[in-house]
Design a protein around this motif. Structure first.
Motif, PDB file in Angstrom:
ATOM      1  N   PHE A   1       6.143  10.541 -11.294  1.00  0.00           N
ATOM      2  CA  PHE A   1       6.262   9.093 -11.460  1.00  0.00           C
ATOM      3  C   PHE A   1       7.402   8.556 -10.604  1.00  0.00           C
ATOM      4  CE2 PHE A   1       8.095   5.418 -13.853  1.00  0.00           C
ATOM      5  CZ  PHE A   1       7.042   4.544 -13.669  1.00  0.00           C
ATOM      6  N   GLY A   2       8.505   9.282 -10.592  1.00  0.00           N
ATOM      7  CA  GLY A   2       9.627   8.871  -9.755  1.00  0.00           C
ATOM      8  C   GLY A   2       9.283   8.905  -8.280  1.00  0.00           C
ATOM      9  N   ASN A   3       8.686  10.022  -7.850  1.00  0.00           N
ATOM     10  CA  ASN A   3       8.380  10.196  -6.421  1.00  0.00           C
ATOM     11  C   ASN A   3       7.304   9.236  -5.927  1.00  0.00           C
ATOM     12  OD1 ASN A   3      10.232  12.265  -6.185  1.00  0.00           O
ATOM     13  ND2 ASN A   3       8.710  13.906  -6.401  1.00  0.00           N
ATOM     14  N   LYS A   4       6.282   9.033  -6.731  1.00  0.00           N
ATOM     15  CA  LYS A   4       5.106   8.304  -6.249  1.00  0.00           C
ATOM     16  C   LYS A   4       5.130   6.807  -6.537  1.00  0.00           C
ATOM     17  CE  LYS A   4       2.247  12.463  -6.619  1.00  0.00           C
ATOM     18  NZ  LYS A   4       1.077  13.111  -7.272  1.00  0.00           N
ATOM     19  N   MET A   5       5.898   6.384  -7.544  1.00  0.00           N
ATOM     20  CA  MET A   5       5.889   4.961  -7.880  1.00  0.00           C
ATOM     21  C   MET A   5       7.273   4.318  -7.794  1.00  0.00           C
ATOM     22  SD  MET A   5       2.935   4.436 -10.789  1.00  0.00           S
ATOM     23  CE  MET A   5       2.561   2.816 -10.142  1.00  0.00           C
ATOM     24  N   VAL A   6       8.286   4.927  -8.412  1.00  0.00           N
ATOM     25  CA  VAL A   6       9.598   4.278  -8.471  1.00  0.00           C
ATOM     26  C   VAL A   6      10.308   4.304  -7.122  1.00  0.00           C
ATOM     27  CG1 VAL A   6      11.874   4.291  -9.558  1.00  0.00           C
ATOM     28  CG2 VAL A   6       9.837   4.787 -10.921  1.00  0.00           C
ATOM     29  N   TYR A   7      10.380   5.462  -6.484  1.00  0.00           N
ATOM     30  CA  TYR A   7      11.126   5.554  -5.225  1.00  0.00           C
ATOM     31  C   TYR A   7      10.532   4.675  -4.115  1.00  0.00           C
ATOM     32  CZ  TYR A   7      13.682   9.486  -7.292  1.00  0.00           C
ATOM     33  OH  TYR A   7      14.476  10.279  -8.108  1.00  0.00           O
ATOM     34  N   PRO A   8       9.203   4.672  -3.929  1.00  0.00           N
ATOM     35  CA  PRO A   8       8.668   3.750  -2.909  1.00  0.00           C
ATOM     36  C   PRO A   8       8.970   2.290  -3.214  1.00  0.00           C
ATOM     37  CG  PRO A   8       7.032   5.403  -3.501  1.00  0.00           C
ATOM     38  CD  PRO A   8       8.155   5.531  -4.490  1.00  0.00           C
ATOM     39  N   LEU A   9       8.961   1.952  -4.504  1.00  0.00           N
ATOM     40  CA  LEU A   9       9.242   0.572  -4.895  1.00  0.00           C
ATOM     41  C   LEU A   9      10.692   0.200  -4.594  1.00  0.00           C
ATOM     42  CD1 LEU A   9       7.592  -1.679  -6.175  1.00  0.00           C
ATOM     43  CD2 LEU A   9       8.449  -0.956  -8.411  1.00  0.00           C
TER      44      LEU A   9
ATOM     45  N   LYS B   1       1.446   5.448 -19.347  1.00  0.00           N
ATOM     46  CA  LYS B   1       2.493   5.589 -20.361  1.00  0.00           C
ATOM     47  C   LYS B   1       3.884   5.485 -19.752  1.00  0.00           C
ATOM     48  CE  LYS B   1      -0.232   8.382 -23.600  1.00  0.00           C
ATOM     49  NZ  LYS B   1      -0.343   9.692 -24.305  1.00  0.00           N
ATOM     50  N   ASP B   2       4.052   6.058 -18.567  1.00  0.00           N
ATOM     51  CA  ASP B   2       5.343   5.975 -17.881  1.00  0.00           C
ATOM     52  C   ASP B   2       5.676   4.531 -17.513  1.00  0.00           C
ATOM     53  OD1 ASP B   2       6.526   8.602 -17.613  1.00  0.00           O
ATOM     54  OD2 ASP B   2       4.825   9.140 -16.371  1.00  0.00           O
ATOM     55  N   ILE B   3       4.666   3.780 -17.138  1.00  0.00           N
ATOM     56  CA  ILE B   3       4.892   2.381 -16.750  1.00  0.00           C
ATOM     57  C   ILE B   3       5.375   1.564 -17.940  1.00  0.00           C
ATOM     58  CG2 ILE B   3       3.740   0.271 -15.984  1.00  0.00           C
ATOM     59  CD1 ILE B   3       1.952   2.060 -14.222  1.00  0.00           C
ATOM     60  N   VAL B   4       4.734   1.762 -19.096  1.00  0.00           N
ATOM     61  CA  VAL B   4       5.159   1.054 -20.315  1.00  0.00           C
ATOM     62  C   VAL B   4       6.604   1.429 -20.653  1.00  0.00           C
ATOM     63  CG1 VAL B   4       4.779   0.795 -22.792  1.00  0.00           C
ATOM     64  CG2 VAL B   4       2.823   0.859 -21.226  1.00  0.00           C
TER      65      VAL B   4
ATOM     66  N   SER C   1       0.870  -1.178   0.000  1.00  0.00           N
ATOM     67  CA  SER C   1       0.000   0.000   0.000  1.00  0.00           C
ATOM     68  C   SER C   1       0.905   1.224   0.000  1.00  0.00           C
ATOM     69  CB  SER C   1      -0.907   0.002   1.234  1.00  0.00           C
ATOM     70  OG  SER C   1      -1.662   1.200   1.314  1.00  0.00           O
ATOM     71  N   PHE C   2       1.019   1.875  -1.151  1.00  0.00           N
ATOM     72  CA  PHE C   2       1.900   3.029  -1.303  1.00  0.00           C
ATOM     73  C   PHE C   2       1.077   4.307  -1.392  1.00  0.00           C
ATOM     74  CE2 PHE C   2       5.372   0.389  -3.627  1.00  0.00           C
ATOM     75  CZ  PHE C   2       5.840  -0.066  -2.407  1.00  0.00           C
TER      76      PHE C   2
ATOM     77  N   LYS D   1      -1.136   7.837  -0.152  1.00  0.00           N
ATOM     78  CA  LYS D   1      -2.390   8.111   0.549  1.00  0.00           C
ATOM     79  C   LYS D   1      -3.297   8.932  -0.351  1.00  0.00           C
ATOM     80  CE  LYS D   1      -4.970   8.662   4.376  1.00  0.00           C
ATOM     81  NZ  LYS D   1      -5.767   7.563   4.938  1.00  0.00           N
ATOM     82  N   ASP D   2      -4.607   8.680  -0.241  1.00  0.00           N
ATOM     83  CA  ASP D   2      -5.622   9.435  -0.982  1.00  0.00           C
ATOM     84  C   ASP D   2      -5.355   9.372  -2.488  1.00  0.00           C
ATOM     85  OD1 ASP D   2      -6.854  10.076   1.442  1.00  0.00           O
ATOM     86  OD2 ASP D   2      -5.589  11.850   1.708  1.00  0.00           O
ATOM     87  N   LYS D   3      -5.221  10.511  -3.158  1.00  0.00           N
ATOM     88  CA  LYS D   3      -5.073  10.504  -4.620  1.00  0.00           C
ATOM     89  C   LYS D   3      -3.728   9.945  -5.071  1.00  0.00           C
ATOM     90  CE  LYS D   3      -3.490  15.346  -4.748  1.00  0.00           C
ATOM     91  NZ  LYS D   3      -2.096  15.035  -5.067  1.00  0.00           N
ATOM     92  N   ASP D   4      -2.789   9.837  -4.161  1.00  0.00           N
ATOM     93  CA  ASP D   4      -1.467   9.319  -4.501  1.00  0.00           C
ATOM     94  C   ASP D   4      -1.317   7.836  -4.153  1.00  0.00           C
ATOM     95  OD1 ASP D   4      -0.618  11.803  -5.407  1.00  0.00           O
ATOM     96  OD2 ASP D   4       0.059  12.424  -3.418  1.00  0.00           O
ATOM     97  N   PHE D   5      -2.419   7.177  -3.854  1.00  0.00           N
ATOM     98  CA  PHE D   5      -2.375   5.785  -3.431  1.00  0.00           C
ATOM     99  C   PHE D   5      -2.321   4.827  -4.625  1.00  0.00           C
ATOM    100  CE2 PHE D   5      -5.258   2.060  -2.858  1.00  0.00           C
ATOM    101  CZ  PHE D   5      -4.414   1.283  -2.080  1.00  0.00           C
ATOM    102  N   TRP D   6      -1.496   3.773  -4.485  1.00  0.00           N
ATOM    103  CA  TRP D   6      -1.517   2.670  -5.448  1.00  0.00           C
ATOM    104  C   TRP D   6      -1.068   1.395  -4.749  1.00  0.00           C
ATOM    105  CZ3 TRP D   6       2.857   0.041  -7.690  1.00  0.00           C
ATOM    106  CH2 TRP D   6       4.101   0.536  -7.299  1.00  0.00           C
ATOM    107  N   THR D   7      -1.395   0.275  -5.373  1.00  0.00           N
ATOM    108  CA  THR D   7      -1.124  -1.027  -4.778  1.00  0.00           C
ATOM    109  C   THR D   7      -0.964  -2.059  -5.880  1.00  0.00           C
ATOM    110  OG1 THR D   7      -2.072  -2.746  -3.330  1.00  0.00           O
ATOM    111  CG2 THR D   7      -3.628  -1.402  -4.566  1.00  0.00           C
ATOM    112  N   ASN D   8      -0.441  -3.207  -5.527  1.00  0.00           N
ATOM    113  CA  ASN D   8      -0.355  -4.311  -6.485  1.00  0.00           C
ATOM    114  C   ASN D   8      -1.547  -5.241  -6.391  1.00  0.00           C
ATOM    115  OD1 ASN D   8       0.404  -5.298  -3.926  1.00  0.00           O
ATOM    116  ND2 ASN D   8       1.742  -6.854  -4.788  1.00  0.00           N
TER     117      ASN D   8
END
Length: 573
Positions: free
Chosen positions: A155-163, A118-121, A96-97, A99-106
């Protein structure tokens, strides 16, 4: 017995995973090695510790602290545990990465994942490029790589760095780790944690392994090592100085390694004592190695070991659900669902709806991150230990292992008393009355209000002004512990990793520890086996391809050698 055939006297400093592995490999040759293991702690295990908690309140009598579990590809660790009579437990790695609008999960697609489609691709293409030019990207930090490929800052801050923080525990140093290492955790079969997906970045909920009670594992391991009679453990004995690693020319002293140590116990210290050995294995942090060596360190040792950077973090184990709900998404919320695109195929829409339904009934994150609003590139990490660790669901301290099962090297060692006790069926029934909730498989576990959480506040010297640690209710704190953590910045892969082979084995000294490559329990174990192997011990798991794969890689990378001719198969092995 003549001195030419006398056992080689080996000093191991450190009884964590690397020191224990080295001691185990050497213990298998009682006629060739006489080993002494020093550690200032009263128990073995290093960072792999367990602490007691209130079973009546939390539904389990202990937690594993510092080291939680590993990937199923960590073959050396798992085989060693199974041999001792302990088994890791499979658990779905839900994250669970944000909060609120910045939340994503697997677990299910969220609006943020759709936003960065597009960034993910493009990220998948970047991983392939990094793999192709790995030697170059080994010197390029992640934040530079993201700019090179034109990824957005968000994309870096919200998806790559937490990962990245999840992969390595690097916290607020994540922008500076090597891009090649990031690629390896997606592509390398010996290190892979997640499978890449062009749709959601992470393809699925991977199976991870939660460790059995580490205190018991390491106690059983110590007894197994000591049972052969050639290894002596000197716990609460602190080595304070490496006086010399060269023969001093004294007729009465033929051993070149000369150490000074003291006994520390219950706040009391002995006067300094000295001892002599033939060989030295330093299974401790790089900066601790330099401190012990002092003026004895060579110019290259100072450069290579001094390049390893350490950070100071604090872990607070607590039961403050309000804090967790303030900063993390702990429950499924349909408002975060990704929109059902009209352009999607009927099959894709069906799969998305199924994912939402699955999350509604099964969303149980065990790993969380949140970003600080003042600086989104810096994060905080948390675990839900009740979701992660199996004792909260009634598993025995030894894990799901049958004492009679001898398959795949299980119970291969003579069981120690601590092993028999940990395998006892009644151990999993402690305080079952507290487990009134249910997990995804309908197994009993404590309700969310009684869960045990662990929040890690990262990089004291660079981020403490951002920490929210004072918001955790003091009445709900269980335990607070400071840690020294290795930073996996790109400079580590330029100034330390490739140079380890040039200092290993010099001056009768070998280095063991995950810090020599990457901070993982499996690498710590492998590094200890490698140090012992260089001294002439056999690799304990010879012929086991799953185990040997990483061992061969480590031996080549950190020692600059191949396995001995008799241990190799094929011309190019």
């Amino acid at each position: 017995m003549s001195s030419a055939h006398a056992p080689k006297r080996v000093c191991i400093v450190g009884a964590g995973a690397s020191g224990m592995s080295a001691a185990y490999a050497l213990s298998r040759h009682p006629d060739r090695f006489q080993v002494t293991v020093y550690d200032k702690q009263t128990v073995t295990g290093g960072m792999a510790t367990s602490i007691d908690i209130d079973a009546n309140k939390y539904g389990a009598s202990y937690i594993n602290d510092g080291v939680q579990g590993c990937s199923p590809v960590f073959a050396n660790t798992m085989r060693m545990f199974r041999m001792l009579g302990f088994e890791a437990t499979e658990v779905g790695m839900q994250i669970s990465f944000g909060k609120d609008k910045d939340f994503w999960t697997n677990v299910y697609p969220t609006a943020l994942v759709a936003q960065f489609q597009k960034d993910i691709v493009k990220f998948g293409h970047a991983l392939s490029t990094i793999k192709k030019f790995e030697p170059i990207f080994a010197m390029i930090p992640v934040h530079t790589m993201l700019k090179m490929f034109g990824f957005s800052t968000d994309f870096g801050n919200k998806m790559v760095y937490p990962l990245v923080a999840l992969f390595f525990g690097t916290g607020n140093q994540t922008p500076y780790i090597s891009s090649a290492i990031l690629e390896r955790v997606f592509k390398d079969p010996s290190m892979r944690l997640f499978e890449f997906s062009e749709k959601s970045l992470l393809a699925s909920i991977p199976t991870m392994l939660a460790f059995p009670k580490l205190h018991d594992v390491y106690k059983a391991w110590k007894e197994e090592i000591a049972s052969r009679g050639n290894v002596t453990f000197k716990l609460h004995h602190e080595v304070t100085q490496i006086i010399s690693r060269h023969s001093e020319g004294k007729a009465s002293i033929s051993s070149p390694v000369h150490i000074k140590y003291k006994v520390t116990h219950n706040g009391l210290e002995s006067k300094p004592k000295e001892a002599y050995f033939d060989e030295l294995i330093l299974a401790i942090d790089a900066d601790s190695c330099l401190q012990l060596l002092g003026k004895e360190a060579s110019w290259l040792e100072k450069k290579v070991l001094g390049n390893v950077k350490y950070l100071y973090d604090v872990t607070i184990t607590h039961n403050d659900l309000e804090y967790m709900q303030k900063y993390y998404e702990t429950r499924y919320d349909s408002s975060h669902n990704a929109p059902l695109e009209a352009s999607s195929s009927a099959q894709e829409r069906h799969e998305t709806v199924e994912a939402f339904e699955f999350a509604k009934n099964n969303f149980r994150p065990l790993y969380y991150t949140m970003q600080y609003l003042q600086d989104p590139s810096k994060i905080e990490m948390s675990f839900d230990l009740t979701h992660y660790q199996p004792q909260f669901r009634g598993e025995k301290p030894a894990g799901p292992i049958d004492p009679k099962d001898k398959a795949d090297h299980r119970n291969e060692c003579e069981p120690a008393d601590i092993t028999r006790e940990a395998q006892g069926e009644t151990k999993g029934k402690i305080d079952a009355s507290v487990r009134t909730g249910r997990d995804a498989e309908r197994s009993a576990e404590p309700p969310l209000e009684q869960h045990v959480f662990q929040t890690i506040f990262l990089d004291r010297d660079g981020s403490q002004d951002l920490w929210t640690w004072k918001e955790i209710d003091p009445a709900k704190k269980i335990y607070e512990k400071w840690w020294k953590q290795q930073s996996h910045r790109w400079q580590h892969y330029a100034g330390t990793v490739p140079w380890m082979m040039w200092i290993n084995g010099k001056n009768n000294t070998y280095y063991a520890g995950a810090w020599s490559v990457l901070n993982m329990h499996e690498l710590a174990v492998t590094s200890g086996f490698a140090a012992a192997y260089r001294l002439g011990a056999d690799y304990p798991f010879r012929g086991d391809e799953d185990c040997e794969r990483l061992f061969r890689m480590y031996l080549a990378a950190s020692h600059g050698v191949r396995m001995r001719k008799e241990d190799r198969k094929g011309v190019f092995a």
